[in-house]
Design an enzyme around this catalytic site. Structure first.
Site, PDB file in Angstrom:
ATOM      1  N   ARG A 132       0.813  -1.211   0.000  1.00  0.00           N
ATOM      2  CA  ARG A 132       0.000   0.000   0.000  1.00  0.00           C
ATOM      3  C   ARG A 132       0.851   1.267   0.000  1.00  0.00           C
ATOM      4  NH1 ARG A 132      -5.295  -0.845   1.432  1.00  0.00           N
ATOM      5  NH2 ARG A 132      -5.550   1.171   2.416  1.00  0.00           N
ATOM      6  N   ASN A 175      -6.169   5.952   9.408  1.00  0.00           N
ATOM      7  CA  ASN A 175      -5.917   6.210   7.996  1.00  0.00           C
ATOM      8  C   ASN A 175      -6.841   7.349   7.595  1.00  0.00           C
ATOM      9  OD1 ASN A 175      -5.429   6.060   5.280  1.00  0.00           O
ATOM     10  ND2 ASN A 175      -6.339   4.033   4.979  1.00  0.00           N
ATOM     11  N   LYS A 233       4.335   4.131 -16.296  1.00  0.00           N
ATOM     12  CA  LYS A 233       5.014   2.909 -15.836  1.00  0.00           C
ATOM     13  C   LYS A 233       6.507   3.171 -15.638  1.00  0.00           C
ATOM     14  CE  LYS A 233       2.485   0.808 -14.537  1.00  0.00           C
ATOM     15  NZ  LYS A 233       1.173   1.343 -14.759  1.00  0.00           N
ATOM     16  N   HIS A 293       4.764  19.890 -32.893  1.00  0.00           N
ATOM     17  CA  HIS A 293       4.192  21.136 -32.363  1.00  0.00           C
ATOM     18  C   HIS A 293       4.891  21.580 -31.074  1.00  0.00           C
ATOM     19  CE1 HIS A 293       1.108  20.968 -35.411  1.00  0.00           C
ATOM     20  NE2 HIS A 293       0.897  19.700 -35.088  1.00  0.00           N
TER      21      HIS A 293
HETATM   22  C1  F6R Z   1       0.019   3.464 -11.660  1.00  0.00           C
HETATM   23  C2  F6R Z   1      -1.126   3.214 -10.817  1.00  0.00           C
HETATM   24  C3  F6R Z   1      -1.978   4.363 -10.415  1.00  0.00           C
HETATM   25  C4  F6R Z   1      -3.444   3.904 -10.267  1.00  0.00           C
HETATM   26  C5  F6R Z   1      -4.301   5.040  -9.708  1.00  0.00           C
HETATM   27  C6  F6R Z   1      -5.746   4.611  -9.566  1.00  0.00           C
HETATM   28  O1  F6R Z   1       0.641   2.271 -12.036  1.00  0.00           O
HETATM   29  O2  F6R Z   1      -1.364   2.110 -10.404  1.00  0.00           O
HETATM   30  O3  F6R Z   1      -1.879   5.418 -11.313  1.00  0.00           O
HETATM   31  O4  F6R Z   1      -3.910   3.494 -11.511  1.00  0.00           O
HETATM   32  O5  F6R Z   1      -3.813   5.450  -8.467  1.00  0.00           O
HETATM   33  O6  F6R Z   1      -5.870   3.531  -8.697  1.00  0.00           O
HETATM   34  P1  F6R Z   1      -7.126   2.588  -8.719  1.00  0.00           P
HETATM   35  O7  F6R Z   1      -7.116   1.866 -10.033  1.00  0.00           O
HETATM   36  O8  F6R Z   1      -6.948   1.663  -7.566  1.00  0.00           O
HETATM   37  O9  F6R Z   1      -8.330   3.468  -8.602  1.00  0.00           O
END
Ligand code: F6R
Length: 592
Positions: A28, A100, A474, A493
């Site tokens: 996380r 959290n 990525k 551009h």
């Molecule tokens: C990048 C990535 C993030 C998630 C974004 C949304 O690899 O994983 O950009 O795509 O934080 O997260 P979710 O899909 O869990 O809503």
């Protein structure tokens, strides 16, 4: 983002259980961690550290204990220090709390508590929680859950809290906006931000909804509405994830394991009930305005879906990043349809967008990976992508699974559901063939050639354009290389000014009507000295390096992003970075 985990039950090693569980929540994202346990003699033992929990020995927490809470913190209020790490304690050291989210009115509460003689040891918003509970417990006859409930009524913000009391074996938790799930075992209970924390012990869960609290006392569990105190009956749900699904198995990193999972996950995503898909297709066809909405990688998936709907279904849809979505409220009507896409199902910006949609009376369809997540439960209708747990911060298999479901829907709108399914199953077979050791080694070799560069650019046209943007995410997030994606035709551009001798430029291509255009854009880049790496079904002379991909028709973006995932992973490893836990990032972004 912040991991919460607590245990109460007959076992005598609660400390070890929560430490192990916390390790399972590492994905996380966090920067410090801590644990508190109630020892046999009724004293509270705690430890907090800055940094990663990975190397910590479970045995160091083996003191006899049946009640413990733990937390991994992703700093928001106050720096990354041991003092700011959770748990936080009441002044009398009776109450320990992990949290959290954000208590927005913490300054006001802190001033009020200070006036009553409370002193604070940290800069966090969290610390007001145990102090306020302590204060409320001073009223004679007040039980712990009554004090927690009264405290929650004072909080403004989105939060999940877990509270333990040194004088009993009771755990109390409450949530508004941040996830909390109860794992139910034999007279034992686990309360966590996410299922992998307790998957080793139970697959039976009860979900806490927003505005609810739960009290686990003397082997019994009770759910209540925070505002009214009214008791809530809950349904026991059995999760079909296994420990193996959530494990990295033979791989060094979850990211690589999840890339390889794509041998099966497209097929699993396509495994949808026809009736449901046709119902969704009908809703898209008949609505008055359809907006796709998501964050980050899921947002790039939505942009690809924009092309799927346009090319395959001849249907116009819009895309809005979830954080920008509220601006659209002027255009929302009860007849509008909002399609939200999310791996975690817990992203705060998406939940906020759904709230805006709801206020306008619009319907919401969710495409998610996590069953029972907040987004799945708040939507009018949900489709699961069935990718299994995704633990690496960088989304891989969830992104391709989401694209597969959206491409299937586009075909259903066009009245070609079976054609879509066949296309995707073929793509799944092609991906299975592609993900072999020689292919991965080839991409690793390419990564070796470019890993020392600090800038790289990715271009694509049509549905490969959103994939160029996704490629950049990525590469940035795991290797920390500055990567940027562009629509191929946009280069001239402006961005082409960035190209120097040897700058790596990746071109994403299909075997389609855009080939001639993108080849001219590649020529423009080459003329300025760019080093061209092409992801393409067909080889052309102007490529310096070629990553072959199968010709996959409308599924090309799904196929093309996979070698880029491997490239990003390889770049991270070659540059000595941990691809599973990139700096400053969290898997589940539960704050706005
Ligand atoms: C990048 C990535 C993030 C998630 C974004 C949304 O690899 O994983 O950009 O795509 O934080 O997260 P979710 O899909 O869990 O809503």
């Amino acid at each position: 983002m912040c991991g919460i985990f607590g245990y109460t039950g007959p076992r005598k090693n609660a400390g070890v259980i929560v430490i192990k569980g916390l390790k399972n929540l590492e994905y996380r994202g966090y920067d410090s961690w801590g644990v508190a346990m109630r020892l046999k003699d009724g004293t509270l033992s705690s430890s907090k550290e800055v940094g990663k929990i990975g190397a910590v020995r479970n045995e160091d927490f083996s003191d006899e204990s049946s009640l413990a809470i733990a937390h991994s913190r992703w700093a928001t209020h106050g720096g990354v220090t041991k003092e700011n790490a959770h748990p936080h304690f009441s002044g009398d050291q009776r109450i320990a709390v992990v949290h959290n989210g954000i208590i927005e009115n913490f300054e006001e509460l802190r001033r009020e508590l200070e006036a009553k003689g409370h002193t604070f040891a940290s800069e966090t918003d969290t610390e007001v929680i145990p102090h306020l509970i302590e204060e409320l417990l001073k009223t004679k006859g007040t039980t712990l859950h009554e004090a927690v409930r009264a405290a929650c009524k004072r909080f403004v913000g989105r939060y999940a809290i877990l509270v333990m009391d040194r004088t009993s074996e009771t755990l109390v938790a409450a949530r508004t906006g941040s996830p909390l799930i109860v794992g139910v075992g034999e007279k034992e209970f686990f309360i966590a931000s996410d299922i992998p924390a307790f998957l080793e012990y139970t697959r039976t869960v009860e979900y806490l909804d927003d505005g609810e609290m739960v009290t686990v006392e003397n082997g019994a569990i009770r759910f209540q509405n925070i505002e009214t105190g009214e008791e809530r009956a809950k349904r026991l749900v059995t999760i079909d994830w296994t420990i193996k699904d959530a494990d990295k198995g033979e791989y060094e990193h979850y990211m690589m394991k999840e890339i390889m999972d794509q041998k099966q996950t497209i097929q699993r995503a396509v495994h949808q009930d026809d009736e449901q898909i046709l119902k969704v297709a009908k809703a898209i066809e008949t609505c008055l305005g359809c907006i796709l909405c998501a964050c980050g990688t899921a947002g790039k998936v939505c942009m690809a879906a924009d092309y799927f709907f346009s090319v395959v279904a001849k249907r116009h849809v819009n895309f809005a990043p979830a954080s920008e979505f509220p601006i659209y409220h002027h255009f929302l009507k009860p007849e509008s349809l909002i399609i939200v896409v999310s791996q975690s199902g817990e992203t705060a910006d998406v939940l906020e967008a759904m709230k805006v949609a709801r206020q306008a009376g619009s319907k919401v369809l969710a495409i998610v990976n996590t069953e029972g997540s907040s987004i799945a439960r708040a939507a009018d209708f949900t489709l699961l992508i069935n990718a299994g747990p995704e633990r690496a911060v960088a989304s891989t298999k969830a992104a391709t699974g989401q694209m597969a479901v959206l491409l299937l829907i586009a075909h259903a709108i066009a009245g070609k559901l079976n054609v879509g399914r066949t296309l995707l199953l073929e793509a799944s077979g092609q991906i299975n063939d592609m993900l072999n050791p020689r292919y991965i080694e080839h991409i690793r070799g390419i990564a070796q050639k470019i890993a020392h560069h600090e800038n790289m650019y990715i271009i694509g046209k049509g549905w490969n354009y959103p994939m160029a943007l996704e490629s950049a995410i990525k590469i940035q997030e795991v290797s920390y290389i500055h990567a940027e994606g562009f629509a191929a035709g946009e280069l001239k551009h402006g961005p082409i000014a960035l190209i120097e001798e040897g700058t790596p430029c990746i071109a994403l291509m299909g075997n389609d009507e855009f080939t001639a255009d993108i080849l001219s854009n590649i020529m423009e880049l080459k003329a300025r000295g760019a080093y061209i790496i092409a992801v393409s079904p067909v080889r052309h002379d102007m490529f310096d390096l070629w990553i072959k991909v199968p010709d996959a028709g409308a599924a090309q973006p799904i196929v093309n992003i996979i070698p880029i995932q491997i490239l990003a992973y390889s770049l991270a490893v070659l540059r000595g970075k941990d691809p599973d836990m990139p700096r400053n990032l969290a898997k589940s972004v539960t704050v706005k």
